[in-house]
Scaffold this active site. Structure first.
Site, PDB file in Angstrom:
ATOM      1  N   VAL A  38     -14.030   5.369 -43.068  1.00  0.00           N
ATOM      2  CA  VAL A  38     -12.764   5.235 -43.779  1.00  0.00           C
ATOM      3  C   VAL A  38     -12.662   3.866 -44.445  1.00  0.00           C
ATOM      4  CG1 VAL A  38     -11.534   4.389 -41.736  1.00  0.00           C
ATOM      5  CG2 VAL A  38     -10.262   5.543 -43.560  1.00  0.00           C
ATOM      6  N   ASP A 115     -15.708  13.856 -53.329  1.00  0.00           N
ATOM      7  CA  ASP A 115     -15.228  12.712 -52.550  1.00  0.00           C
ATOM      8  C   ASP A 115     -14.775  13.244 -51.202  1.00  0.00           C
ATOM      9  OD1 ASP A 115     -14.300  10.254 -51.719  1.00  0.00           O
ATOM     10  OD2 ASP A 115     -12.351  10.507 -52.676  1.00  0.00           O
ATOM     11  N   ALA A 475       2.112  36.084  -8.835  1.00  0.00           N
ATOM     12  CA  ALA A 475       3.024  36.907  -9.637  1.00  0.00           C
ATOM     13  C   ALA A 475       3.183  38.307  -9.063  1.00  0.00           C
ATOM     14  CB  ALA A 475       2.528  36.999 -11.082  1.00  0.00           C
ATOM     15  N   SER A 545      -6.513  35.540 -15.633  1.00  0.00           N
ATOM     16  CA  SER A 545      -7.024  35.581 -17.020  1.00  0.00           C
ATOM     17  C   SER A 545      -6.081  34.804 -17.938  1.00  0.00           C
ATOM     18  CB  SER A 545      -7.220  37.018 -17.503  1.00  0.00           C
ATOM     19  OG  SER A 545      -6.131  37.849 -17.233  1.00  0.00           O
TER      20      SER A 545
END
Length: 635
Positions: A38, A115, A475, A545
């Site tokens: 840069v 560029d 769960a 999962s």
């Protein structure tokens, strides 16, 4: 100083008007990129080239003067970088973000210059420009020397097949045009670039802002005897790639009427003539070329780079994604290969995760099966690694869902370069360059069997199916899965329950709980579930999962018609209060850093087949509903 690097180039002098006009008629095209770290002056250099080659119109000059006063960094002087930095964000920040293409010409040659951005997070844009370039102009700030991004861009230029490089040591005016500093930078770059596949590297001391050694030799570098930048670009000879095989990826089948059927595309390699026998690589079918059609006229022959429509002397099975070759020089196919991969996304690349791969006009699902090593761009050392991070460069093995037409990138950019696309976000996450096919791809073949899935289903009295339960730990997935299997078994169905903990005690006992290992865990489970479904069983899986991509992979592998995703929607608070295995307690103590929902993310399904309440739902009703949906799916 390495004498190989400084290679003088003699610029031919146009002595007469006739030779000048002749040179214009014979102009060829050179594509080059500017790259480097840069703020090394890439945009300023291109702006100066456009200015010195007198490629600007009066209104462009006026706009440049106005914008230099508004955005410029040179006080009241013209800021040449603004000719290229077109995005508002670029002008406000003073950096290049996107790839900017500019066109200009001299008496000897036409040019397309890209560029490319220097910031590390925009490395992917540099690869875009490099993939189409013949020459790389690698800029180095004379005050900073060779930086990590300089090395990365040089390595990527080498990877993408660029063999001619200009080491443009810019901002020499900022160090008083000191020759010792210039030579020190050359030596540093030489030491690094010996490992790269460059045929020629030519160093030039520059001041892009003031025009030193751009189009004319600077009197401030009396010690420099090499070419000017424009002199080098006008005279550099770029060797063509060795591959001359006719390569024609089909982009579209054009059938405006019953009398006409043509195959449209751009010739990527080689050439074709009317009467040539061509071959569709996938099917092996052959036919002869009847005509080569373009917008302007019909041709007797066409070459690389031309967009044409081919008509054939007979009907063959070919469509978008197929690749034609000459029958006498066929292409190969593979479903496994080794490639250099450049990772271009903030989200990590994981072994076992599936991505969509685009190779020419072909699409396939690609899975990274192993990472062989990472490349350290500072030392060129080969280092171990299990995942890919932003801007990582690595060599990895890939397996595809189906064979594709390929070549090595060294031989063919068209059939050797590919991109990887995230299956959920559709973002381009990686670019790959094929090194070679894996021998196992040619040694492994699918064996035909006499008893099919439908035969097994007929004997079982029901269809095979996969019911995929997902949700946080605690769960209620295993509870629901077990109750569902009991109910289905009672109805006379052949079932099998794949539970997360049970599978990890056998098949997946070698896997831990990093993101990459979770991905591999689900990949294996999906493959096993597919095989069991093929046996005609109703397969119930109970796995966290946690990632959508892997659940989508499982759906695609098993087939959407055979796959029912069940989201057990139980809040983290309820799951943590249950904590049946003590996992949340360990996670809160820092003893289990990768528990889904605490130290590792859980991505809920966006469009699940069924959502059940794992906190307050009635278990019997949940099971009845799932059994009913399963029965309806069989009718």
């Amino acid at each position: 100083m390495n004498s190989k690097l400084i290679k003088p180039v003699v610029t031919p002098v146009v002595e007469t008007i006739e030779s000048f006009l002749e040179s214009q008629r014979d102009q060829d095209l050179l594509r080059f990129i500017t790259c480097g770290s840069v703020d090394d002056g890439k945009s300023t250099l291109i702006g100066r080239l456009l200015w010195d080659s007198k490629q600007l119109f009066d209104d462009q000059l006026l706009a440049l003067q106005n914008e230099s006063r508004k955005y410029g960094t040179q006080g009241g002087e013209i800021d040449f970088a603004l000719l290229v930095d077109g995005l508002a964000a670029e002008r406000e920040q003073g950096i290049t973000i996107d790839v900017a293409y500019r066109f200009f010409s001299t008496a000897r040659r036409k040019f397309i210059v890209a560029d490319t951005p220097g910031h590390e997070q925009y490395t992917r844009n540099m690869i875009t420009g490099a993939s189409m370039a013949d020459v790389a102009v690698i800029l180095v700030d004379a005050r900073q020397g060779v930086l990590t991004q300089t090395r990365r861009h040089a390595y990527l230029a080498s990877l993408t097949g660029i063999r001619n490089v200009v080491l443009a040591i810019n901002k020499m005016d900022m160090i008083g045009f000191d020759q010792n500093s210039y030579e020190s930078i050359i030596e540093t770059f030489n030491t690094f670039s010996r490992e790269l596949d460059f045929d020629e590297v030519t160093a030039i001391p520059l001041s892009a802002l003031h025009g030193d050694n751009i189009t004319s030799r600077s009197n401030r570098t009396p010690w420099y005897h090499g070419p000017t930048l424009i002199g080098y670009l006008e005279t550099v000879s770029v060797a063509a790639r060795r591959n001359s095989k006719f390569t024609f990826p089909i982009q579209w089948v054009n059938r405006p009427s019953q009398e006409f059927r043509g195959f449209c595309g751009t010739i990527e390699e080689g050439q074709v003539s009317v009467g040539d026998e061509v071959r569709v690589t996938r099917s092996g079918q052959t036919a002869s070329v009847s005509s080569i059609v373009t917008m302007a006229e019909n041709l007797d022959a066409a070459v690389k780079g031309q967009a044409v429509t081919l008509t054939l002397d007979k009907e063959i099975d070919a469509s978008r994604g197929d690749v034609m070759s000459l029958a006498s020089a066929p292409h190969e196919m593979t479903d496994q290969f080794e490639a250099t991969i450049i990772w271009m996304h903030e989200e990590s690349g994981l072994v076992g995760r599936s991505y969509e791969m685009k190779l020419s006009t072909q699409w396939a699902t690609a899975t990274m099966t192993s990472i062989k090593y990472h490349v350290n761009v500072n030392t060129m050392a080969k280092e171990p690694g299990k995942t890919l991070g932003l801007n990582d460069i690595a060599v990895a093995n890939f397996a595809l869902s189906r064979p594709v037409v390929f070549d090595t990138y060294e031989n063919s950019k068209a059939l050797g370069g590919f991109i990887l696309v995230d299956r959920v976000s559709n973002a381009t996450v990686g670019a790959g360059l094929i090194r070679h096919t894996l021998r196992r791809a040619q040694n492994v073949h699918r064996q035909s069997v006499s008893i099919t899935r439908s035969d097994r289903e007929s004997m079982n009295g029901h269809k095979g199916k996969v019911i995929w339960l997902t949700g946080l730990s605690g769960a209620g997935k295993s509870t629901i899965a077990n109750a569902l299997e009991v109910a289905l078994h009672g109805d006379g169905r052949r079932t099998y329950l794949l539970d997360g903990d049970n599978v990890r005690q056998g098949l997946n006992k070698d896997l831990g709980f990093t993101d990459a290992e979770r991905v591999e865990n689900i990949r294996r489970v999906a493959e096993v579930a597919r095989l069991m479904m093929d046996a005609g069983l109703v397969v119930i899986t109970a796995f966290i999962s946690p990632f959508r991509r892997e659940r989508e992979m499982a759906r695609d592998l098993i087939g959407a018609d055979n796959f029912l995703e069940v989201y057990v929607n139980t809040s983290l608070e309820v799951c943590e209060s249950r904590d049946p295995k003590g996992l949340y307690k360990k996670a809160r103590k820092g003893e289990l850093p990768n528990l889904s929902g605490i130290g590792s993310p859980y991505e809920p399904p966006e469009s699940p087949g069924v959502v059940v309440d794992g906190a307050g739902g009635d278990l019997n009703l949940i099971v009845q509903d799932l059994a009913r949906r399963l029965a309806e799916g069989e009718n």
